[in-house]
Design an enzyme around this catalytic site. Structure first.
Site, PDB file in Angstrom:
ATOM      1  N   GLU A 190       0.833  -1.207   0.000  1.00 52.92           N
ATOM      2  CA  GLU A 190       0.000   0.000   0.000  1.00 52.92           C
ATOM      3  C   GLU A 190       0.861   1.247   0.000  1.00 52.92           C
ATOM      4  OE1 GLU A 190      -2.356  -0.899   3.417  1.00 52.92           O
ATOM      5  OE2 GLU A 190      -3.118  -2.681   2.417  1.00 52.92           O
TER       6      GLU A 190
ATOM      7  N   HIS B   2      -1.372  -0.338  16.501  1.00 49.64           N
ATOM      8  CA  HIS B   2      -0.245   0.104  15.661  1.00 49.64           C
ATOM      9  C   HIS B   2       1.106   0.071  16.367  1.00 49.64           C
ATOM     10  CE1 HIS B   2      -3.521   1.585  13.184  1.00 49.64           C
ATOM     11  NE2 HIS B   2      -2.680   1.958  12.247  1.00 49.64           N
TER      12      HIS B   2
ATOM     13  N   PHE C 101      -1.225  -5.255  11.438  1.00 52.36           N
ATOM     14  CA  PHE C 101      -2.240  -5.546  10.418  1.00 52.36           C
ATOM     15  C   PHE C 101      -2.163  -6.979   9.918  1.00 52.36           C
ATOM     16  CE2 PHE C 101      -1.435  -0.911   8.854  1.00 52.36           C
ATOM     17  CZ  PHE C 101      -1.908  -0.414  10.040  1.00 52.36           C
TER      18      PHE C 101
ATOM     19  N   GLU D  82      -4.973  -6.889   2.028  1.00 52.69           N
ATOM     20  CA  GLU D  82      -3.734  -7.557   2.434  1.00 52.69           C
ATOM     21  C   GLU D  82      -3.745  -9.044   2.130  1.00 52.69           C
ATOM     22  OE1 GLU D  82      -5.277  -5.310   4.311  1.00 52.69           O
ATOM     23  OE2 GLU D  82      -3.795  -3.740   4.669  1.00 52.69           O
TER      24      GLU D  82
END
Ligand SMILES: Cc1ncc(C[n+]2csc(CCOP(=O)(O)OP(=O)(O)O)c2C)c(N)n1
Ligand SMILES: Cc1ncc(C[n+]2csc(CCOP(=O)(O)OP(=O)(O)O)c2C)c(N)n1
Ligand SMILES: [Mg+2]
Ligand SMILES: [Mg+2]
Lengths: 337, 322, 322, 337
Positions: free
Chosen positions: A31, A143, A100, A74
């Site tokens: 990405e 994150h 992720f 993903e």
């Protein structure tokens, strides 16, 4: 003459550039690894070069056919990277944040990691998945994760965690040239850290730990950014008359048991520093190995310094309390004497 | 159905709160008062507010990484939100979640979400609860154009369709996923065109026109409450700022942002509309603006004055009991 | 394009190999000769064979848990396959994979897959390789009606569409996902109706009519080879046996299986067709049948006579080097 | 009078039936947990009752509104179970095989496990995810996995692994009544194993290990099916004059350190039996705990018996060689003397 200095991100960028120059089969996808796909006024140039700019400039040199921006799919593009690797390309896939990985976990666990074995060795998966990990960025629970312990658990996966720009370049080049599935962990806070990095391409073999500091009274095994906490702790310990040897495994799977065992044989004491959550993590993995194969060397309990069994908190005061640091390492070490 | 003056005033006030809140967050972030990542909603206010015009606190909502506007529209207190962004103990989540994880169960706000595509399955869950308990609660599921390529959305749309769950899936198509244009990452022009793949109604509206959003939402919500199942509603919009603070936005067409700010600002459009129709007076709108400015100023003060959480808080709230 | 006699003979022979192979696997499984799970393809032969009629060994294929037919149609040796099912060292995968993981790189067969929805992303990968290397290789991606609700499929369809990958996505809609009917788990009547959501051609054909399958596949494959991107081709079919061996099939409508076996057997339909058109003689078909029976008999013998792998094999083939 | 005997699957079925009778908020969802949805001639009755028949009969008693067949959309329905739990239901979700968890991993890792913490304690997730795990069924690499170590690593998740029908019923009832996210592991080969199971509902508290056999010379901690291998090994060891104490943790997170440490204090020797892959697994987790807190009790190295660092092979000869068994446990134990 003085050695050339690069920061962590520049070292990674150079590794990818040099490997893409060397081998046309190496492609990059993820990405916004370029960003600005199909944006006319950019004329093919990148808009981002990755969320932290690590892949900046690569699309300009290699074009959009080898540097592919992906949709937020993903499972789709990590699986595509596996399929491309199995059929002859050598993809470098960027999985922005390791947190992720849950959205594409199957493509790693059951496809990329197992295909070769299930197919009786008839396939190989020369794939590198680069990912950002770790706390300290105030990025909160999703994150700021570490998670390399999960991937180290999985047969068929190799896990790499560099702690310096020099190691970052050499280990990434080795990962790209490796014929197995490698997950390459990049600490979110080390990007701007500078260090000497040779211009020419070079490899750092997997399964070879690096002794970042020699010592005689205790062994500290530290992973990734934790190496720097350990080095600070070693200074403090020196002041208190304790000489610490700092070992950086650099790769967790494969893992260099020998270097750790030899050091513990010398020092008789072991502290392991791992930013992960404490349960079933790399620190326990190393402790178990030494408690078995190095039991007779030990003069004291094996201490581990990890994050607590809680998600990563957002508030700076909490995150600072949550993360391992030099003070915690020093305290754990002194408890052994 | 005609909107009451009370509703119009509420709409304007909510949009202003979001706008002023976001502009101020930008400033405070710049000053280093707000740590971590922030994704601002400025420019998209008409969607959250238009959708929430017909909701109550009993209704549910799942949100995204760009969730401040959704929270405010659903009635979450901006004071607690600002304190949360500042990482203070008085924050909506005690400072443990931050910008990407604001939630308020009392308002049916099931959380912003740092995982793109993380929300739709959760929305199926609150929808299932409402269906199982035979209440008329509706769940609003917000997601972006980028999230529409995530498998979780596909699974959730199909699940909601076959179970006839009371959900309104709201695609906030602001034209970009980070620096990647929707015309690149999305194989269809309108995300709403995908509704047919689940045999559910799909509608694409101007997301900067709050009246268009409200009208479409009203029908979708009524449909959900009546047990007729989910709707996919796409709202085309534009974000005035970068993907997150720090984004250079080189991917935007030069002048693009200004064009939207000048011609398509949802707040200006609303204002012109209601004034021209004499539904609300300029004085009334000014009064709202002043009240909102004071409210956000107070929210920042509140955040500034609030203590950081005690370090013991690091270890609580992981489990109910362990 | 008219099918040559050579092609017709190949089609019949392949369908027979699959049918006889599967019937025999059922018997050997019953005898306890085959461990683990087996999912039989009997009744669906026209799809795999019709699709593969226009492929070469250079083309790629991703498969499913019900992969025996796909493998055979792509040219994988039934001897190695049978030995693999028996867990022998001479198996296609040295006995390490078993029924759900048969793969043969030399034939472009990228593997059966025990994960429903695991294949489509991999198909995007082989498609990307072909596109990057500028070859005209096509990838066939087989998946079932149940797999069509998996998020990975959605992501793969969109990815293949925006990158114009040379892939033919083949939905094998046999009406059930385990014991769950497609009319329950799928929100649309035809899986092919979802092609529009990705702006790609979608077509639904009778999967028991090999001529219909071959014709549709031929166009989709040509389109892919020409660099015009992916196609979603749905083939409606029916499985003659249970989901896996041991399935009581109480979910099937009484008489349903018999009806399909009597009226829609793809092999019978093919036979009647070519005989009535005098394209092949009964004698020729009989000869094929006998040759196939002998071939499968030999495959079982081969498997029976083959050794089990050496225990050291447990530890090899995990990595290229470690 | 003789105690009532039930097999493992019957015990699980009874636990769910009794809890669904007690609390209307408890619902069941998963692929073919009933089976035959919308099939007229079944008239609402089930076709399968789960792939192994564990939930058979529940739809007949509780109806399709509380026993929901799902599409093959694990992220969708596991996420839905999380969302339903957060909003007041108490779902039992069936994730057929633990090897499939990769396709819905994010909904557990980043949603179910973290919501409560990220929301400052304002939400709770009373959800049970039941799943089949383990080897021995000749189900090959994707369908024979263990993976509880991955989930034990994740804060916010509780992990439960019963080894007997009695424990299975009590632990499942406790899991359903628990207000946190519990992943409940059911061994694929123990379904038909019989044992005494009381008729009335009962709870077994989490974090309380069960001493399955008393002993004095060494401690063997064994998980799930491994308990039975350990008990066989104990017989053999007894013949050789070594008395083994067998500890079954029953829950891995939370984990009962105290019982293990007390036993090692008594025996001075420890063997851990864990069917998982060896890296970063439960065995290393327990070994690390004892190498720290129980170091002074130890008279010998800590031995672990796990599966090797390879995927699970299909061929019976290979899988038998791959899996831990009583012989391997006995050998590891004898190596300590
Ligand atoms: C699973 C996952 N992948 C990637 C990201 C990184 N990321 C955060 S926001 C974003 C773009 C989202 O775009 P869109 O859905 O259009 O929402 P917008 O930001 O435009 O409001 C991405 C890629 C993430 N947070 N989670
Ligand atoms: C991710 C995943 N979920 C569930 C399963 C269990 N499972 C195996 S086959 C199957 C049904 C598949 O149905 P369909 O896609 O229609 O293929 P068919 O069996 O009808 O050929 C299921 C649910 C699995 N193997 N993988
Ligand atoms: Mg967007
Ligand atoms: Mg099917």
């Amino acid at each position: 003459m003085a050695e050339r200095q690069l920061n962590f991100n520049e070292a990674l960028n150079e590794a990818m550039r040099q490997e893409m120059q060397r081998d046309p089969k190496v492609i990059l996808l993820g990405e916004d690894v370029a960003g600005g796909a199909d944006v006319e006024h950019l004329d093919g140039d990148d808009a981002w070069g990755g969320v932290l700019g690590v892949t900046k400039g690569l699309v300009k040199e290699f074009g959009r056919e080898r540097v592919l921006d992906t949709p937020i799919s993903e499972s789709g593009f990590i699986g595509a990277a596996v399929g491309a690797a199995v059929t002859g390309l050598r993809p470098i896939a960027e999985m922005m944040f390791v947190g992720f990985m849950g959205v594409c976990f199957d493509q790693i666990l059951n496809q990329g990691a197992k295909l070769r074995y299930m197919f009786g060795g008839k396939a190989q998966v020369p794939l590198v998945i680069r990912t950002i990990y770790g706390g300290g960025f105030r990025a909160a629970a999703q994150h700021s994760q570490v998670l390399y312990s999960l991937f180290t658990h999985i047969p068929g996966v190799k896990t790499v965690v560099p702690s310096t720009p020099y190691d970052a370049k050499g280990l990434l080049i080795s990962s790209i040239r490796d014929n197995d599935l490698v997950i390459f962990f990049e600490d979110i806070t080390l990007g701007a850290m500078k260090g000497p990095v040779p211009e020419e391409p070079y490899e750092i073999p997997f399964g070879q730990a690096d002794i970042k500091r020699e010592g005689s009274d205790l062994t500290i095994v530290a992973i990734g950014k934790m190496v720097h906490h350990a080095l600070l702790a070693a200074e403090e310990l020196q002041k208190q008359g304790k000489s610490a040897e700092i070992i950086d495994p650099r790769t967790l799977s494969p893992f260099d048991e020998e270097t750790v065992l030899k050091s513990v044989e010398k020092t008789g004491r072991l502290v392991i520093v791992d930013e992960s959550h404490p349960r079933c993590n790399m620190a326990t993995d190393i402790a178990a190995t030494v408690a078995d194969k190095g039991f007779d060397f030990l003069n004291a309990p094996i201490k581990t310094v990890s994050s607590p069994h809680t998600p990563v908190p957002f508030s700076p005061t909490l995150e600072d309390h949550y993360l391992p640091n030099a003070t915690k390492v020093t305290a754990a070490a002194l408890a052994l004497f | 159905m005609e909107l009451s003056k009370e509703q119009l005033v509420w709409m304007y006030e909510r949009m202003q709160v979001i706008r002023v809140f976001e502009n101020r967050v930008k400033v405070e972030f710049g000053k280093g008062k707000i740590p971590g990542f922030v994704h601002l909603y400025a420019g998209e206010e008409a969607i959250a507010v238009g959708i929430c015009t017909n909701l109550t606190d009993a209704d549910y909502m799942t949100s995204t990484h760009r969730g401040h506007g959704h929270c405010i529209a659903k009635g979450v207190d901006p004071r607690g939100m600002m304190a949360e962004l500042f990482g203070r103990a008085t924050g909506t989540c005690k400072g443990k979640g931050g910008s990407m994880h604001i939630a308020d169960m009392d308002k049916g706000m099931l959380g912003a979400n740092g995982i793109v595509g993380g929300g739709p399955p959760l929305a199926c869950g609150s929808g299932l609860t409402a269906k199982t308990n035979k209440t008329d609660q509706v769940t609003i599921c917000f997601f972006g154009d980028g999230a529409s390529e995530q498998g979780t959305l596909h699974e959730s749309l199909n699940l909601a369709a076959i179970w006839k769950l009371p959900i309104v899936f709201v695609a906030e198509n602001n034209g970009y996923a980070e620096s990647t244009p929707a015309h690149y990452h999305c194989s269809v022009e309108n995300i709403a065109d995908r509704a047919a793949a689940y045999n559910m109604p799909g509608l694409s509206v101007d997301g900067n026109d709050i009246f268009a959003v409200e009208e479409a939402a009203q029908q979708a919500i009524a449909r959900a409450r009546a047990g007729q199942g989910p709707t996919l509603l796409e709202c085309k919009t534009y974000r005035f700022f970068g993907h997150f603070e720090g984004d250079q936005q080189t991917y935007k067409i030069p002048g693009e942002t200004e064009k939207y700010q000048n011609e398509k600002d949802p707040i200006t459009l609303f204002k012109d509309n209601v004034l021209s129709r004499n539904l609300v007076t300029a004085a009334e709108l000014n009064a709202i603006e002043e009240q909102v400015n004071a409210q956000i100023e107070a929210a920042v003060q509140f955040a500034e004055d609030s203590p950081f959480p005690e370090v013991e808080e690091t270890f609580t709230d992981v489990y109910v009991n362990y």
